[in-house]
Design an enzyme around this catalytic site. Structure first.
Site, PDB file in Angstrom:
ATOM      1  N   LYS A 118       0.823  -1.215   0.000  1.00 19.50           N
ATOM      2  CA  LYS A 118       0.000   0.000   0.000  1.00 19.50           C
ATOM      3  C   LYS A 118       0.851   1.256   0.000  1.00 19.50           C
ATOM      4  O   LYS A 118       0.485   2.263  -0.596  1.00 19.50           O
ATOM      5  CB  LYS A 118      -0.944   0.020   1.208  1.00 19.50           C
ATOM      6  CG  LYS A 118      -2.109  -0.940   1.067  1.00 19.50           C
ATOM      7  CD  LYS A 118      -3.234  -0.573   2.019  1.00 19.50           C
ATOM      8  CE  LYS A 118      -4.438  -1.486   1.802  1.00 19.50           C
ATOM      9  NZ  LYS A 118      -5.534  -1.197   2.725  1.00 19.50           N
ATOM     10  N   LYS A 201      -4.566  -9.338  -7.216  1.00 18.73           N
ATOM     11  CA  LYS A 201      -5.779  -9.621  -6.460  1.00 18.73           C
ATOM     12  C   LYS A 201      -6.944  -8.756  -6.959  1.00 18.73           C
ATOM     13  O   LYS A 201      -6.733  -7.585  -7.286  1.00 18.73           O
ATOM     14  CB  LYS A 201      -5.475  -9.312  -4.986  1.00 18.73           C
ATOM     15  CG  LYS A 201      -6.528  -9.684  -4.006  1.00 18.73           C
ATOM     16  CD  LYS A 201      -6.131  -9.289  -2.584  1.00 18.73           C
ATOM     17  CE  LYS A 201      -6.226  -7.797  -2.342  1.00 18.73           C
ATOM     18  NZ  LYS A 201      -6.437  -7.411  -0.935  1.00 18.73           N
ATOM     19  N   LYS A 204     -11.140  -3.575  -4.535  1.00 19.58           N
ATOM     20  CA  LYS A 204     -12.002  -2.414  -4.737  1.00 19.58           C
ATOM     21  C   LYS A 204     -11.190  -1.174  -5.056  1.00 19.58           C
ATOM     22  O   LYS A 204     -11.737  -0.174  -5.526  1.00 19.58           O
ATOM     23  CB  LYS A 204     -12.914  -2.190  -3.532  1.00 19.58           C
ATOM     24  CG  LYS A 204     -12.252  -2.142  -2.184  1.00 19.58           C
ATOM     25  CD  LYS A 204     -13.327  -2.165  -1.076  1.00 19.58           C
ATOM     26  CE  LYS A 204     -12.824  -2.810   0.184  1.00 19.58           C
ATOM     27  NZ  LYS A 204     -13.862  -3.322   1.041  1.00 19.58           N
TER      28      LYS A 204
END
Ligand code: AMP
Ligand code: TRP
Length: 338
Positions: A118, A201, A204
């Site tokens: 991230k 993956k 969202k």
């Protein structure tokens, strides 16, 4: 030291940081419902405090929290059988999170791959909360003395850290107070991949909407996304071994298996030898038949947000009957004057 037996309790959480995807549904929510229906005590949480580790527009966060609650309920989580909450209404999560920030070691946190993914190259400019997040996640679980945590594959490392935190706390204070939680990572779809790239993956936060199926997509959109999903030119194999070097094919088969609740081998016995041109419409039809009742129920529930808020307020009251005594006891163990 004797090992106390903890009564089984299930906890899991999802971030209200955008819409729900098929990955959340197959990797997590389906299992939440099964564990609830098996009669285990279950607590399911919209982790709004986790969501703000990256910027969230306040009105979007409110909307997404209610929509996630609607998604849980529409998928079969019953507020009568499970405790359904948003994290910020149960303050003991954050309070225990602080204590766990003082138990977890910098070296443990620096190994977390989700943080590295991230933060990317931006390590100096992401929030401190994003780095400390797994300590709060451990608190989410352990403030209920939860013993089982159903999640997708990507959360495995965070659950190992949760076990390390419980072990170190118990050891440092000479108690057997926190259980060593078991991850529950099961089924054919513990890691649903992007429809555009079989090595990523389904998420969202992927900039490409075509990469994922959202729980709120209508039937046409679902069918179109599946039709356009990246594949290879070969026919489907008849055995699972034939999928090993074919990530996109494997992903679509896994999705089919999870949606139809069959083992992968059974699916391949049925569809082996077919071209994607024949298989994709079958998958689209299956996905629409499973997802559209959920999305229409979500829309119905979202028409009455006050009712959702009442459910979450009641969930918070039920949750605090569990969390307040556990936090009090923790403070006492740590030596806080009460
Ligand atoms: P998140 O959306 O990151 O809050 O994830 C909520 C839950 O859904 C966690 O248990 C994740 O492991 C699970 N999950 C998220 N994306 C996927 C995916 N692509 N495949 C399987 N499980 C997933
Ligand atoms: N970290 C999880 C995710 O990003 C969400 C989460 C927060 C969670 N607290 C949790 C999952 C506790 C299971 C248990 O998906």
């Amino acid at each position: 030291m004797t090992t106390p037996t903890f009564t089984p309790r299930v906890f899991s959480g999802i971030q209200p940081s955008g819409g729900l995807t098929l990955g959340n549904y197959l990797g997590a929510i389906k299992r939440f419902v099964q564990m609830q229906d098996a009669g285990m005590p279950t607590v399911y949480c919209m982790v709004d405090l986790h969501a703000i580790t990256v910027w969230q527009d306040p009105s979007d966060l409110q909307h997404n929290t209610r929509e996630l609650a609607a998604g849980f309920i529409a998928s079969g989580i019953s507020p009568e059988k499970s405790i359904l909450i948003n994290q910020s209404q149960v303050p003991e999560h954050a309070q225990l999170g602080w204590i766990f920030s003082c138990v977890a070691r910098m070296g443990w946190m620096q190994r977390m791959t989700q943080f590295k993914d991230k933060a990317g190259k931006n390590t100096q400019n992401v929030s401190l909360g994003l780095f400390g997040y797994p300590a709060l996640m451990a608190a989410d679980i352990l403030v209920y003395h939860a013993t089982h945590v159903p999640v997708g594959e990507d959360q495995k490392q965070h659950l190992e850290l949760t076990r390390d935190i419980a072990t170190k706390f118990n050891h440092d204070y000479g108690v057997d107070f926190f259980p060593i939680t078991e991850p529950v990572i099961e089924g054919a779809a513990t890691r649903v991949m992007s429809l555009r790239d079989g090595s990523k993956k389904m998420s969202k936060s992927d900039p490409s909407d075509a990469s994922r199926i959202n729980m709120t997509d209508d039937a046409d959109t679902i069918a179109k996304k599946i039709r356009k999903a990246k594949t290879d030119p070969d026919a489907l194999p008849s055995e699972a071994a034939g999928l090993s070097e074919r990530p996109e094919a494997r992903n679509l088969i896994n999705i089919y298996a999870a949606l139809s609740e069959q083992p992968v081998d059974d699916v391949l016995r049925e569809v082996g030898g077919q071209q994607f041109g024949a298989f994709k419409p079958l998958l689209a039809e299956l996905a629409v038949s499973k997802l559209s009742p959920i999305s229409s129920e979500m829309a119905r529930l979202m028409a009455d947000p006050a009712e959702i808020d009442r459910i979450l307020a009641r969930g918070a009251r039920q949750a605090r009957e569990i969390t307040v005594p556990i936090l009090e006891k923790t403070y006492e163990i740590v030596g806080m004057v009460r």
